[in-house]
Design an enzyme around this catalytic site. Structure first.
Site, PDB file in Angstrom:
ATOM      1  N   SER A  17      -5.996 -50.228  10.030  1.00 33.94           N
ATOM      2  CA  SER A  17      -5.704 -48.788   9.579  1.00 33.94           C
ATOM      3  C   SER A  17      -4.273 -49.050   9.090  1.00 33.94           C
ATOM      4  O   SER A  17      -3.358 -49.387   9.612  1.00 33.94           O
ATOM      5  CB  SER A  17      -5.860 -47.958  10.906  1.00 33.94           C
ATOM      6  OG  SER A  17      -5.203 -46.741  10.526  1.00 33.94           O
ATOM      7  N   LEU A  18      -3.971 -48.063   7.957  1.00 35.31           N
ATOM      8  CA  LEU A  18      -2.614 -48.069   7.360  1.00 35.31           C
ATOM      9  C   LEU A  18      -1.880 -46.889   7.998  1.00 35.31           C
ATOM     10  O   LEU A  18      -0.862 -46.435   7.671  1.00 35.31           O
ATOM     11  CB  LEU A  18      -2.790 -48.107   5.961  1.00 35.31           C
ATOM     12  CG  LEU A  18      -2.714 -49.136   5.164  1.00 35.31           C
ATOM     13  CD1 LEU A  18      -2.981 -48.774   3.732  1.00 35.31           C
ATOM     14  CD2 LEU A  18      -1.509 -50.209   5.325  1.00 35.31           C
ATOM     15  N   SER A  19      -2.599 -46.010   8.843  1.00 37.48           N
ATOM     16  CA  SER A  19      -2.253 -44.710   9.305  1.00 37.48           C
ATOM     17  C   SER A  19      -0.895 -45.061   9.995  1.00 37.48           C
ATOM     18  O   SER A  19       0.135 -44.105   9.589  1.00 37.48           O
ATOM     19  CB  SER A  19      -3.171 -44.039  10.125  1.00 37.48           C
ATOM     20  OG  SER A  19      -4.282 -43.541   9.365  1.00 37.48           O
ATOM     21  N   THR A  64     -10.887 -41.932  12.796  1.00 38.37           N
ATOM     22  CA  THR A  64     -11.584 -42.630  11.921  1.00 38.37           C
ATOM     23  C   THR A  64     -12.937 -42.983  12.258  1.00 38.37           C
ATOM     24  O   THR A  64     -13.293 -42.634  13.338  1.00 38.37           O
ATOM     25  CB  THR A  64     -10.922 -44.052  10.951  1.00 38.37           C
ATOM     26  OG1 THR A  64     -11.562 -44.506  10.197  1.00 38.37           O
ATOM     27  CG2 THR A  64     -10.613 -44.857  12.294  1.00 38.37           C
ATOM     28  N   LYS A  68     -15.468 -39.451  13.806  1.00 38.24           N
ATOM     29  CA  LYS A  68     -15.638 -37.925  13.067  1.00 38.24           C
ATOM     30  C   LYS A  68     -16.177 -37.050  13.739  1.00 38.24           C
ATOM     31  O   LYS A  68     -15.831 -35.813  13.613  1.00 38.24           O
ATOM     32  CB  LYS A  68     -15.373 -38.370  11.699  1.00 38.24           C
ATOM     33  CG  LYS A  68     -14.320 -38.921  11.316  1.00 38.24           C
ATOM     34  CD  LYS A  68     -14.353 -39.184   9.658  1.00 38.24           C
ATOM     35  CE  LYS A  68     -12.820 -39.894   9.116  1.00 38.24           C
ATOM     36  NZ  LYS A  68     -12.880 -40.067   7.761  1.00 38.24           N
ATOM     37  N   ASN A  89     -11.325 -35.291  11.276  1.00 38.07           N
ATOM     38  CA  ASN A  89     -10.147 -36.394  11.228  1.00 38.07           C
ATOM     39  C   ASN A  89      -8.968 -36.147  11.681  1.00 38.07           C
ATOM     40  O   ASN A  89      -8.257 -37.176  11.711  1.00 38.07           O
ATOM     41  CB  ASN A  89     -10.262 -37.128   9.817  1.00 38.07           C
ATOM     42  CG  ASN A  89      -9.258 -36.284   8.880  1.00 38.07           C
ATOM     43  OD1 ASN A  89      -9.224 -35.067   9.179  1.00 38.07           O
ATOM     44  ND2 ASN A  89      -8.556 -37.022   7.818  1.00 38.07           N
ATOM     45  N   ASP A 105      -9.551 -34.988   4.974  1.00 38.39           N
ATOM     46  CA  ASP A 105      -9.860 -35.834   3.788  1.00 38.39           C
ATOM     47  C   ASP A 105     -10.186 -34.925   2.591  1.00 38.39           C
ATOM     48  O   ASP A 105     -10.018 -35.365   1.275  1.00 38.39           O
ATOM     49  CB  ASP A 105     -11.203 -36.462   4.126  1.00 38.39           C
ATOM     50  CG  ASP A 105     -10.630 -37.607   5.204  1.00 38.39           C
ATOM     51  OD1 ASP A 105      -9.773 -38.177   5.122  1.00 38.39           O
ATOM     52  OD2 ASP A 105     -11.653 -37.596   5.907  1.00 38.39           O
ATOM     53  N   GLY A 130     -22.630 -41.723   1.719  1.00 40.41           N
ATOM     54  CA  GLY A 130     -22.337 -42.052   3.211  1.00 40.41           C
ATOM     55  C   GLY A 130     -21.442 -40.832   3.613  1.00 40.41           C
ATOM     56  O   GLY A 130     -21.368 -39.676   2.845  1.00 40.41           O
ATOM     57  N   TYR A 217      -9.302 -49.258  -0.825  1.00 37.35           N
ATOM     58  CA  TYR A 217      -7.832 -49.494  -1.166  1.00 37.35           C
ATOM     59  C   TYR A 217      -7.465 -50.838  -1.052  1.00 37.35           C
ATOM     60  O   TYR A 217      -6.439 -51.369  -1.235  1.00 37.35           O
ATOM     61  CB  TYR A 217      -6.729 -48.671  -0.461  1.00 37.35           C
ATOM     62  CG  TYR A 217      -6.898 -48.789   1.240  1.00 37.35           C
ATOM     63  CD1 TYR A 217      -6.393 -49.728   1.762  1.00 37.35           C
ATOM     64  CD2 TYR A 217      -7.834 -47.842   1.662  1.00 37.35           C
ATOM     65  CE1 TYR A 217      -6.714 -49.864   3.133  1.00 37.35           C
ATOM     66  CE2 TYR A 217      -8.032 -47.918   3.133  1.00 37.35           C
ATOM     67  CZ  TYR A 217      -7.268 -48.976   3.909  1.00 37.35           C
ATOM     68  OH  TYR A 217      -7.536 -49.060   5.119  1.00 37.35           O
ATOM     69  N   GLY A 238      -8.259 -45.625  -3.147  1.00 34.35           N
ATOM     70  CA  GLY A 238      -8.288 -45.238  -1.729  1.00 34.35           C
ATOM     71  C   GLY A 238      -6.734 -44.936  -1.267  1.00 34.35           C
ATOM     72  O   GLY A 238      -6.794 -43.765  -0.145  1.00 34.35           O
TER      73      GLY A 238
END
Length: 275
Positions: A17-19, A64, A68, A89, A105, A130, A217, A238
């Protein structure tokens, strides 16, 4: 001295995760020195205990997959946006102990397109069916005036996408994945598929295509995104979605009026470049 405030992203798997990179960059730019943002590996079975254990220092959670939908029964209320796709989210923990769920999102996708000058389209195409595809449909409900064609691999997926269209007020038409190259005639194409799924379509990109929003991404660019750019079409990735939805999360959790988009994007780009 500012009181300690905590936030984190939960999911499984979560190591990628980049969060944390994005949220920490926001805190640094905003001077929120007492705020921290971490990541926790949490699956559906472990989610109730994790949420129950949160104390008053916690301000919010990012969620994530696969959480969710699993988070919804644990909340006091959810926004209309989150309810529209049955996916949360973002959780904001208020001073009075309430847990409120939202979905950034959908407005994040809209904001990313708006930043590139795409505010309204007459039609659109979605690749895949999805969870991300339902969020894409919810976003398209607000910016697409005409039909959305979803290219899917099975009759069950086609029925699912048509059902989301009815629920969201979108004229969804479905087509077989074998004809996915026909999507490229649309002014906006949103690819929601896993890595590798659209690689074979890269050779089918026409000259002067419309706008492509590929939600992947890493690795970036995807073969489809690279081919799209080579043919002169605008491309969003992304990271655009990730940054814009994170901007909204920071604003919801911290109460700031405007999160530092540029600083967050820069941090995300540097993290991906180093990966």
């Amino acid at each position: 001295m500012q009181a300690q405030r905590r936030a984190a992203v939960l999911g499984s798997p979560i190591a990628h995760s980049l969060s944390p990179v994005l949220h920490r960059a926001a805190y640094a730019a905003l001077g929120l020195d007492s705020w921290s943002y971490d990541r926790f590996e949490v699956d559906e079975a472990g989610l109730p205990a994790f949420v129950t254990g949160l104390d008053a220092t916690w301000a919010g959670l990012s969620l994530t997959m696969p959480l969710k939908r699993a988070i919804i029964p644990l909340l006091d209320e959810i926004s209309d946006t989150a309810a529209s796709v049955e996916a949360v989210n973002t959780v904001v923990l208020t001073d009075d102990g309430r847990r409120t769920g939202d979905n950034t999102d959908i407005p994040g996708l809209i904001a990313a397109l708006r930043e590139r000058g795409v505010e309204k389209v007459d039609s659109a195409a979605v690749l895949g069916a999805g969870a991300t595809a339902s969020s894409a449909l919810a976003a398209l409900a607000r910016i697409c005036a005409g039909p959305v064609t979803a290219y899917v691999r099975s009759a069950a997926r086609a029925e699912e996408m048509r059902g989301w269209g009815e629920r969201l007020g979108v004229d969804v038409r479905t087509a077989d994945w074998a004809d996915a190259h026909r999507a490229f005639a649309a002014p906006l194409v949103v690819s929601t598929t896993p890595a590798g799924a659209t690689d074979a379509l890269a050779a089918e990109v026409p000259d002067a295509p419309g706008t492509l929003f590929d939600v992947l991404y890493h690795p970036w660019p995807t073969p489809l995104a690279a081919a799209w750019s080579a043919h002169g079409g605008p491309v969003l990735g992304g990271l655009d979605l990730l940054v814009h939805q994170a901007v909204l999360q920071v604003e919801l959790m911290t109460g700031v009026a405007e999160a530092p988009l540029a600083a967050m994007r820069d941090a995300g780009e540097r993290a991906l470049a180093a990966a």
